[in-house]
Design a protein around this motif. Structure first.
Motif, short mmCIF file in Angstrom:
data_model
loop_
_atom_site.label_atom_id
_atom_site.label_comp_id
_atom_site.label_asym_id
_atom_site.label_seq_id
_atom_site.Cartn_x
_atom_site.Cartn_y
_atom_site.Cartn_z
N THR A 126 45.76 26.94 39.94
CA THR A 126 47.04 27.50 40.35
C THR A 126 47.16 28.90 39.78
O THR A 126 46.56 29.22 38.76
CB THR A 126 48.22 26.63 39.87
OG1 THR A 126 49.44 27.21 40.33
CG2 THR A 126 48.26 26.53 38.36
N LEU A 127 47.95 29.72 40.42
CA LEU A 127 48.14 31.09 39.99
C LEU A 127 49.62 31.41 39.77
O LEU A 127 49.96 32.20 38.90
CB LEU A 127 47.56 32.06 41.03
CG LEU A 127 47.18 33.47 40.56
CD1 LEU A 127 46.18 33.42 39.41
CD2 LEU A 127 46.62 34.26 41.73
N CYS A 128 50.48 30.77 40.54
CA CYS A 128 51.90 31.10 40.47
C CYS A 128 52.68 30.14 39.58
O CYS A 128 53.89 30.29 39.41
CB CYS A 128 52.52 31.14 41.86
SG CYS A 128 52.59 29.53 42.69
N SER A 161 53.84 29.70 45.91
CA SER A 161 53.53 30.93 46.62
C SER A 161 52.04 31.21 46.71
O SER A 161 51.58 31.81 47.68
CB SER A 161 54.24 32.11 45.95
OG SER A 161 53.81 32.26 44.61
N CYS A 162 51.25 30.75 45.72
CA CYS A 162 49.82 31.05 45.75
C CYS A 162 49.03 30.03 46.57
O CYS A 162 47.92 30.33 47.03
CB CYS A 162 49.26 31.14 44.34
SG CYS A 162 49.05 29.55 43.51
N ARG A 163 49.54 28.84 46.71
CA ARG A 163 48.97 27.75 47.50
C ARG A 163 47.64 27.24 46.96
O ARG A 163 47.02 26.36 47.56
CB ARG A 163 48.80 28.18 48.96
CG ARG A 163 50.12 28.52 49.66
CD ARG A 163 49.89 28.97 51.08
NE ARG A 163 49.19 27.94 51.86
CZ ARG A 163 48.50 28.19 52.97
NH1 ARG A 163 48.40 29.43 53.42
NH2 ARG A 163 47.90 27.21 53.63
N LEU A 164 47.20 27.74 45.82
CA LEU A 164 45.92 27.29 45.28
C LEU A 164 45.96 25.83 44.82
O LEU A 164 44.93 25.18 44.70
CB LEU A 164 45.49 28.18 44.10
CG LEU A 164 45.11 29.62 44.44
CD1 LEU A 164 44.80 30.39 43.17
CD2 LEU A 164 43.91 29.65 45.38
N ARG A 214 40.38 27.45 48.60
CA ARG A 214 40.71 28.18 47.36
C ARG A 214 39.80 29.40 47.20
O ARG A 214 40.26 30.48 46.80
CB ARG A 214 40.58 27.23 46.16
CG ARG A 214 41.69 26.20 46.11
CD ARG A 214 41.41 25.10 45.09
NE ARG A 214 42.48 24.10 45.13
CZ ARG A 214 42.33 22.82 44.80
NH1 ARG A 214 41.12 22.38 44.41
NH2 ARG A 214 43.33 21.98 44.87
N LEU A 246 42.55 37.74 47.46
CA LEU A 246 43.30 38.35 46.37
C LEU A 246 42.43 39.33 45.59
O LEU A 246 42.90 40.40 45.17
CB LEU A 246 43.84 37.28 45.43
CG LEU A 246 44.93 36.36 45.99
CD1 LEU A 246 45.25 35.24 45.01
CD2 LEU A 246 46.19 37.15 46.33
N PHE A 252 43.64 34.37 36.07
CA PHE A 252 43.02 34.83 37.29
C PHE A 252 41.51 35.06 37.09
O PHE A 252 40.69 34.70 37.94
CB PHE A 252 43.69 36.12 37.77
CG PHE A 252 43.23 36.60 39.12
CD1 PHE A 252 43.36 35.79 40.23
CD2 PHE A 252 42.67 37.85 39.27
CE1 PHE A 252 42.94 36.24 41.48
CE2 PHE A 252 42.25 38.31 40.51
CZ PHE A 252 42.38 37.49 41.62
N VAL A 291 48.95 40.57 42.02
CA VAL A 291 48.61 39.73 43.17
C VAL A 291 49.87 39.12 43.79
O VAL A 291 49.80 38.19 44.58
CB VAL A 291 47.63 38.61 42.78
CG1 VAL A 291 46.27 39.19 42.42
CG2 VAL A 291 48.18 37.75 41.65
N CYS A 318 52.20 37.20 42.70
CA CYS A 318 52.47 35.77 42.46
C CYS A 318 53.94 35.51 42.17
O CYS A 318 54.42 34.38 42.31
CB CYS A 318 51.61 35.25 41.31
SG CYS A 318 52.04 35.93 39.69
#
Length: 896
Positions: A36-38, A48-51, A87, A94, A111, A146, A148
């Motif tokens: 995850t990023l956000c 928001s990042c959808r990872l 991913r 990004l 990141f 990015v 996020c």
């Protein structure tokens, strides 16, 4: 509890989670890592990042794990080939925005770890226009952004400042500090939360970029205000390089203010004294420890021979640990044979201990900071927590933003006053009449809790009779407040529960500070707001261990646990193996008075600067000049040391020792050594032990470590018997009373009763301040701290905080400024009946006409030259908050 857990399968594993838990958190708790990023556990899910998308059996679309609650029987796959390809594609996209140069900026960032895990490298270029203007602590280069949104959300959801915002759309989406050209020009409070959460280094600590990743981290407690925030301190090359918040801290919950996060540089300040000094022929000269200790011991012995034990005294430090303070009062009583020992609680919150003690039986906060989120109403009286206790202030602000009613009582329109449901601005010195009027209305309109009053209080009849004269009309005229506003506040407090009161030095530093605190306690009793979560009366303690220094016995009439001498003398004598002195001791201000009269001949001052801190600086100086010896234990040559010191013993900093602090909610927390003592400096514990040896009282001070000192304190104070260093290391902070090892601590006092059986009402008569205005002195001056500095700026003044606020200022209503011919930045001469100082003018409508406000951090300003001799009638606490002055413009540009 086991039966309430939800069971699901993740990647073929059986997993259990609490109801309402998001899938991402449930997986993390079970050792399953989802990219995850956000996401940040301090923030609401954003997706928001959808990872963190996962596959859930029976669902057509892959949901984001951060925003998907667990469900019974759910079957989840987190790392299928399709998810991993998705991913990798997202990260590649990004990475095209991120510069390939300067890889150190990404070092250690989430990141960077994701890019490495998926074999992706940054391929973008740096954008010169993305570099934000310079800030002392935060380096902002949005080339690495990015989008996020974590910085935007943490500034909103945790700090509540709303500095960061997104501008533009699509490919033009960009981050900006509001409508300001840079952070320094914005309303940013420099808490560093945005840098702490940023996953790419787009917002980064200047110190991290300069020093690189720390080699190790040490968890400890912040050395600034009495909130007690926990922090991890980073060390590299034997030096502190950065600090970050502790997510699991029950007090700060993953947040720090500008002082805690960035205010550690004083420990390595170039003017720090790390070797002993002796003043010879008026000049400070280097000395060995043996020479300095011998000189100090000799001076103390000589003073005792000349005037007896009452001729010596000790001022303890609210910055020292509990263990060091315990030894300080023990040193005064055993090694010196005197009860002349006190701490800076005398000049700030002694009235809180006295007023709460008289009413409830215990002179400490009734509730916990966690109750901020449980309260149905918050009332803040004579305190400015968003500046002086910023983490508590942020939590109160967030509750007010969420719609919880907030009453603010303060002469100034503070930041919280802007959010308040009701803001009452009494004239300085009129707190007590205002609180009496509120109590009178609550009684008169039957808004009390009759069952609580009947079962748990006494003295109500006499108290009620004393209130009849305090009508809103009479009090409104005295305070400068509309009577109807007083009625509204009283009704709102009485009918919206549970109601939680916080108060600060605007209550205690008054001629009737103790009575003002008692009046707040009476309001809580009338409405049954004591002994329940989300309620009570809670002092916002000023220094990191001012609660602990008093509780450890650094007061002339109290021993460990704030127990009266007569009540606990026997147990202390038994544990110490020695009798305690009988003669009553002097408090801090009385000791200074006695020095001027020749009765006090030698003074040991530990981490305290009375010349700068006490009111009436000229009179304080005259009195200190009467001493034959002044021994100072500190990090720096304080103003007291510079002017009157005879021996200087260099102390270890808060980051160079082991022990505990006690915060404003009665929580005992560990302090851990981050780095060794600098140069030849020593801990207070080591200094006191060495001095005791030379005074022939060494045996009671031969403790192997701080834990052994604390264990001795546990023997004489039953309320902390269950709190050991080992337990604190395992469980974190614990709130006393905690009488046994299996006791969980006490978040709420008085739930089962009061120490004396019943809480006591008492009539409170009002005595106006002697600081009255007239034609010669038409203004009433108030004083206080600012966000970026702490007390006399001994610590913050040696950090880059001075770049955020360089000078003290006199806040003055624009109409007053205009009449005096003053503009922003102009020097203004402030003259009282007692002395004068000069500050720069800051016109603002946050103060009322005729009621200027001055900060007091800079030595050059010396605001206490003008404050007067008024003292609280019970505790002797100075009346810093009310001084009659006149103002005049001065052409002298030399200010500060």
């Amino acid at each position: 509890m086991i039966g309430t857990l939800i069971r699901l399968r993740v990647n073929g594993r059986d997993v259990a989670a609490r109801p309402g838990t998001m899938l991402l958190q449930a997986c993390r708790e079970n050792g399953i890592d989802i990219p995850t990023l956000c996401s940040d556990p301090r923030l609401k899910p954003a997706s928001s990042c959808r990872l963190c998308e996962v596959e859930v059996a029976g669902r057509e679309r892959s949901p984001c794990a951060c925003a998907t609650p667990v469900e019974e029987g759910m079957e989840v796959a987190t790392h299928t080939p399709a998810l991993e390809d998705f991913r990798r594609a997202m990260l590649t996209h990004l990475a095209e925005r991120i510069p390939g140069e300067d890889p150190a900026r990404l070092a250690g960032k989430p990141f960077r770890k994701l890019l490495d895990a998926y074999g992706v490298e940054p391929s973008g270029t740096r954008k010169p226009e993305a570099k934000q203007p310079e800030h002392p602590y935060l380096d902002v280069d949005l080339s690495w952004c990015v989008a996020c949104g974590r910085c935007v959300r943490i500034c909103d959801e945790v700090q509540g400042q709303n500095i960061w915002t997104f501008t533009g759309r699509g490919a033009d989406l960009a981050l900006a500090p509001g409508l300001s050209p840079g952070l320094r020009e914005s309303a940013c409070v420099s808490c560093g939360a945005c840098a702490d959460t940023c996953p790419t280094g787009a917002i980064e600590d200047v110190s991290r970029l300069a020093a690189g990743l720390p080699e190790r981290w040490v968890r400890t407690t912040c050395p600034y205000c009495g909130t007690g925030c926990e922090m991890e301190v980073g060390v590299k090359g034997g030096r502190i390089t950065e600090a970050r918040p502790v997510f699991a801290s029950p007090v700060s919950r993953g947040h720090l203010c500008v002082k805690g996060r960035y205010g550690w540089g004083f420990s390595d300040a170039p003017d720090r004294i790390t070797e002993p000094l002796i003043r010879r022929n008026g000049v400070w000269e280097p000395a060995t420890w043996d020479e300095a200790l011998a000189a100090a011991a000799s001076a103390l012995q000589q003073a005792r021979r000349a005037g007896g034990p009452s001729a010596v005294g000790v001022l303890a430090s609210s910055r020292s640990t509990n263990e060091e303070n315990y030894l300080t009062q023990k040193f005064a009583r055993l090694a010196l044979g005197t009860n002349n020992v006190d701490c800076c609680a005398r000049v700030c919150h002694a009235p809180s201990a006295a007023g709460l003690g008289q009413t409830f039986g215990t002179g400490a906060a009734t509730n916990s900071y966690a109750d901020i989120e449980r309260a149905g109403l918050l009332m803040v009286v004579g305190a400015n927590p968003t500046e002086n206790h910023p983490i508590v202030g942020a939590r109160i602000r967030q509750r007010a933003r969420a719609g919880v009613p907030l009453i603010v009582i303060d002469p100034r329109r503070t930041e919280l006053a802007d959010l308040a449901t009701i803001h009452l601005a009494p004239r300085p010195g009129t707190n007590l009449p205002l609180l009496q009027a509120m109590a009178s209305l609550i009684l008169g309109e039957g808004l009390t809790d009759p069952a609580f009053l009947a079962a748990r209080t006494e003295g109500l009849e006499a108290y009620a009779a004393s209130l009849r004269e305090w009508t809103p009309e009479r009090v409104g005229a005295l305070c400068g407040i509309e009577p109807e506003a007083i009625r509204r506040a009283a009704r709102l407090y009485a009918t919206t529960g549970p109601a939680m009161i916080f108060h600060g030095l605007g209550v205690t530093e008054q001629r009737q500070g103790t009575d003002g605190v008692a009046a707040l306690a009476h309001l809580a009793l009338l409405t049954g707001n004591v002994g329940i979560p989300g309620a009570g009366v809670n002092p916002l303690r000023g220094q990191n261990n001012v609660q602990g220094s008093a509780q450890m016995g650094c007061e002339p009439s109290r021993l460990t646990g704030y127990q009266k001498l007569a009540q606990s003398r026997e147990i202390h004598a038994q544990v110490w193996g020695a009798e305690l002195p009988e003669e009553p001791g002097l408090n801090a201000l009385e000791m200074i008075d006695a020095a001027g009269e020749g009765r006090l001949k030698a003074l040991l001052v530990i981490g305290y600067d009375p010349l700068l801190s006490h009111p009436g600086a000229r009179e304080t100086a005259e009195n200190l000049n009467g001493l034959e010896a002044l021994i100072v234990v500190d990090l720096f040559l304080t103003e007291t040391a510079k002017a009157f010191g005879t021996v200087f013993l260099p102390a270890a900093s808060p980051f160079e020792k082991e022990g505990t602090y006690m915060n404003g909610e009665r929580r005992v927390q560990r302090v851990r050594q981050v780095v060794p003592p600098k140069g030849g400096s020593r801990t207070d514990m080591a200094i006191l032990a060495a001095l005791a040896e030379r005074l022939g009282a060494g045996q009671p001070f031969r403790h192997p470590d701080a834990a052994a000192v604390w264990d001795e304190a546990r023997q004489v104070w039953p309320a902390i018997a269950g709190i050991s260093h080992g337990r604190l290391d395992q469980e974190g902070g614990l709130q006393w009373p905690c009488p046994a090892e299996d006791h969980p601590g006490t978040p709420v006092l008085h739930a089962g009763g009061f120490p004396g059986g019943r809480a006591a009402f008492r009539p409170l008569g009002w005595t106006p301040s002697l600081e009255v205005t007239n034609g010669e002195f038409p203004f009433l001056l108030n004083t206080g701290r600012s966000l970026f500095h702490f007390n006399a700026a001994t610590m913050t003044g040696r950090t880059r905080n001075r770049e955020l606020r360089a000078d003290d200022e006199l806040e003055l209503h624009p109409d007053d400024a205009a009449e005096l011919g003053l503009s922003a930045g102009d020097p203004v001469h402030v003259q009282s009946r007692h002395g004068a100082f000069t500050l720069r003018t800051r016109p603002t409508d946050r103060v009322r006409r005729g009621e200027p406000f001055a900060t007091f951090h800079a030595v050059a300003a010396y605001v206490n030259l003008a404050t007067g001799p008024g003292r609280d009638t019970v505790t002797g606490t100075p009346e810093y908050k009310v001084t009659a002055v006149n103002l005049r413009a001065t052409g002298d540009a030399k200010v500060m």
